[in-house]
Design a protein around this motif. Structure first.
Motif, PDB file in Angstrom:
ATOM      1  N   PHE A  49       0.810  -1.217   0.000  1.00  0.00           N
ATOM      2  CA  PHE A  49       0.000   0.000   0.000  1.00  0.00           C
ATOM      3  C   PHE A  49       0.844   1.267   0.000  1.00  0.00           C
ATOM      4  O   PHE A  49       0.319   2.362  -0.148  1.00  0.00           O
ATOM      5  CB  PHE A  49      -0.970   0.013   1.196  1.00  0.00           C
ATOM      6  N   GLU A  52       1.465   1.895  -4.223  1.00  0.00           N
ATOM      7  CA  GLU A  52       0.385   1.613  -5.168  1.00  0.00           C
ATOM      8  C   GLU A  52       0.344   2.645  -6.289  1.00  0.00           C
ATOM      9  O   GLU A  52       0.170   2.304  -7.459  1.00  0.00           O
ATOM     10  CB  GLU A  52      -0.958   1.589  -4.421  1.00  0.00           C
ATOM     11  N   THR A  80       4.044 -15.837   0.323  1.00  0.00           N
ATOM     12  CA  THR A  80       4.042 -15.056   1.560  1.00  0.00           C
ATOM     13  C   THR A  80       4.917 -15.755   2.591  1.00  0.00           C
ATOM     14  O   THR A  80       5.045 -16.988   2.593  1.00  0.00           O
ATOM     15  CB  THR A  80       2.627 -14.885   2.132  1.00  0.00           C
ATOM     16  N   ASP A 106       0.576  -5.641   7.769  1.00  0.00           N
ATOM     17  CA  ASP A 106       0.171  -6.707   6.859  1.00  0.00           C
ATOM     18  C   ASP A 106       0.124  -6.119   5.449  1.00  0.00           C
ATOM     19  O   ASP A 106       0.680  -5.044   5.206  1.00  0.00           O
ATOM     20  CB  ASP A 106      -1.146  -7.346   7.292  1.00  0.00           C
ATOM     21  N   HIS A 107      -0.524  -6.802   4.497  1.00  0.00           N
ATOM     22  CA  HIS A 107      -0.497  -6.327   3.111  1.00  0.00           C
ATOM     23  C   HIS A 107      -1.467  -5.179   2.873  1.00  0.00           C
ATOM     24  O   HIS A 107      -1.415  -4.544   1.809  1.00  0.00           O
ATOM     25  CB  HIS A 107      -0.803  -7.466   2.150  1.00  0.00           C
ATOM     26  N   LYS A 108      -2.332  -4.882   3.868  1.00  0.00           N
ATOM     27  CA  LYS A 108      -3.329  -3.843   3.674  1.00  0.00           C
ATOM     28  C   LYS A 108      -3.102  -2.583   4.490  1.00  0.00           C
ATOM     29  O   LYS A 108      -3.524  -1.498   4.085  1.00  0.00           O
ATOM     30  CB  LYS A 108      -4.725  -4.407   4.003  1.00  0.00           C
ATOM     31  N   ASP A 109      -2.470  -2.710   5.660  1.00  0.00           N
ATOM     32  CA  ASP A 109      -2.408  -1.557   6.555  1.00  0.00           C
ATOM     33  C   ASP A 109      -1.274  -1.711   7.555  1.00  0.00           C
ATOM     34  O   ASP A 109      -0.600  -2.749   7.595  1.00  0.00           O
ATOM     35  CB  ASP A 109      -3.744  -1.412   7.299  1.00  0.00           C
ATOM     36  N   ARG A 131      -0.001   7.788   4.046  1.00  0.00           N
ATOM     37  CA  ARG A 131      -0.551   6.845   5.029  1.00  0.00           C
ATOM     38  C   ARG A 131       0.269   6.950   6.311  1.00  0.00           C
ATOM     39  O   ARG A 131       1.502   7.036   6.268  1.00  0.00           O
ATOM     40  CB  ARG A 131      -0.479   5.424   4.476  1.00  0.00           C
ATOM     41  N   ARG A 143      -4.355 -12.412  12.140  1.00  0.00           N
ATOM     42  CA  ARG A 143      -3.942 -12.034  10.777  1.00  0.00           C
ATOM     43  C   ARG A 143      -2.452 -12.307  10.623  1.00  0.00           C
ATOM     44  O   ARG A 143      -1.717 -12.420  11.614  1.00  0.00           O
ATOM     45  CB  ARG A 143      -4.233 -10.556  10.489  1.00  0.00           C
TER      46      ARG A 143
END
Length: 259
Positions: A49, A52, A80, A106-109, A131, A143
């Motif tokens: 993220f 991107e 992963t 993680d891969h999102k946040d 971010r 997670r």
């Protein structure tokens, strides 16, 4: 072009200059590579993220992120390698006692284990991304985490290196250290991609400038260190190009005959 090659590019200090800008000559070089039929990929310590917009700008869909722990090929997750959570929890308890904040990723946040800390602000601000980690001390629960950030001054990470053997620690900022699974690296992430695509070593290239690029540059057969890299990084590479501010990517690609 007679044969197709795959070229991996680090981001900070390689694709992007020290103002986190993409030089025009670098962008032009990337599109020339793609037009010639080569596979262009990214290999970075950043989270997905965090770059991107760059992927969209360069139309790149294959990348090694988190220094090899989250690998994507043509837009689909290929590999992963998550962190050991029980060990990370123990590390975080030690860091909290030392007033060393930790950021879980993680891969999102990404989430910080403390509400705020000057080291987190200093380190994350240096990346010039849109971010910033919010507070969630239990983000590690239920997670997979692929990397964490430990914020401490240079030398203070030694305690963690001696105590927590499930992890590798790589400094990326005067107050910031990456926490990686032991043995995880860009080189291993790259290997997953080249194995899948079937590129022989002589058609593999990599550009980098940081300490987290050393294994990549010493493993990929045609490796190019940026002119702005430290000497230890340059020593790991087969070639050394000009600095990122001097259109080092374009110059390096010409040097190795890809442009």
């Amino acid at each position: 072009m007679t044969e197709q090659s795959v070229i991996f590019f680090d981001i900070d200090g390689t694709l992007l200059d020290h103002d986190k800008e993409l030089p025009h000559a670098t962008k032009e070089a990337i599109f020339q590579l793609k037009e010639a039929g080569h596979v262009v990929a990214i290999a970075t310590g950043r989270a997905p993220f965090m770059f991107e917009d760059l992927r969209k700008e360069l139309d790149i869909h294959t990348y090694v992120s988190y220094n090899g722990q989250f690998v994507v090929l043509n837009g689909k997750v290929l590999h992963t390698n998550p962190l050991n959570i029980p060990s990370l929890v123990k590390l975080t308890e030690t860091a909290l006692h030392n007033n060393h904040p930790v950021v879980f990723m993680d891969h999102k946040d990404m989430k910080a284990n403390v509400p705020e800390h000057s080291y987190i602000k200093e380190g994350i601000d240096s990346l010039k991304i849109d971010r910033f980690p919010t507070h969630d001390p239990y983000y590690y629960k239920e997670r997979e985490l692929y990397q964490s950030l430990l914020f401490c001054k240079e030398g203070e990470e030694k305690q963690y290196e001696q105590e927590f053997h499930d992890f590798d620690f790589i400094r990326w900022h005067p107050v910031g250290v990456d926490i990686l699974p032991k043995g995880g690296s860009k080189a291993r992430g790259i290997q997953k991609i080249v194995d899948k695509l079937g590129f022989p070593p002589e058609h593999q290239y990599a550009f980098g400038d940081g300490l987290n690029d050393i294994e990549m540059l010493s493993t990929v057969q045609n490796s190019i260190a940026m002119g702005n890299a430290e000497d230890t990084v340059k020593e790991a590479a087969k070639f050394v190009t000009k600095s990122v501010e001097e259109d080092g990517i374009y110059h390096g690609l010409q040097m190795v005959g890809l442009l």
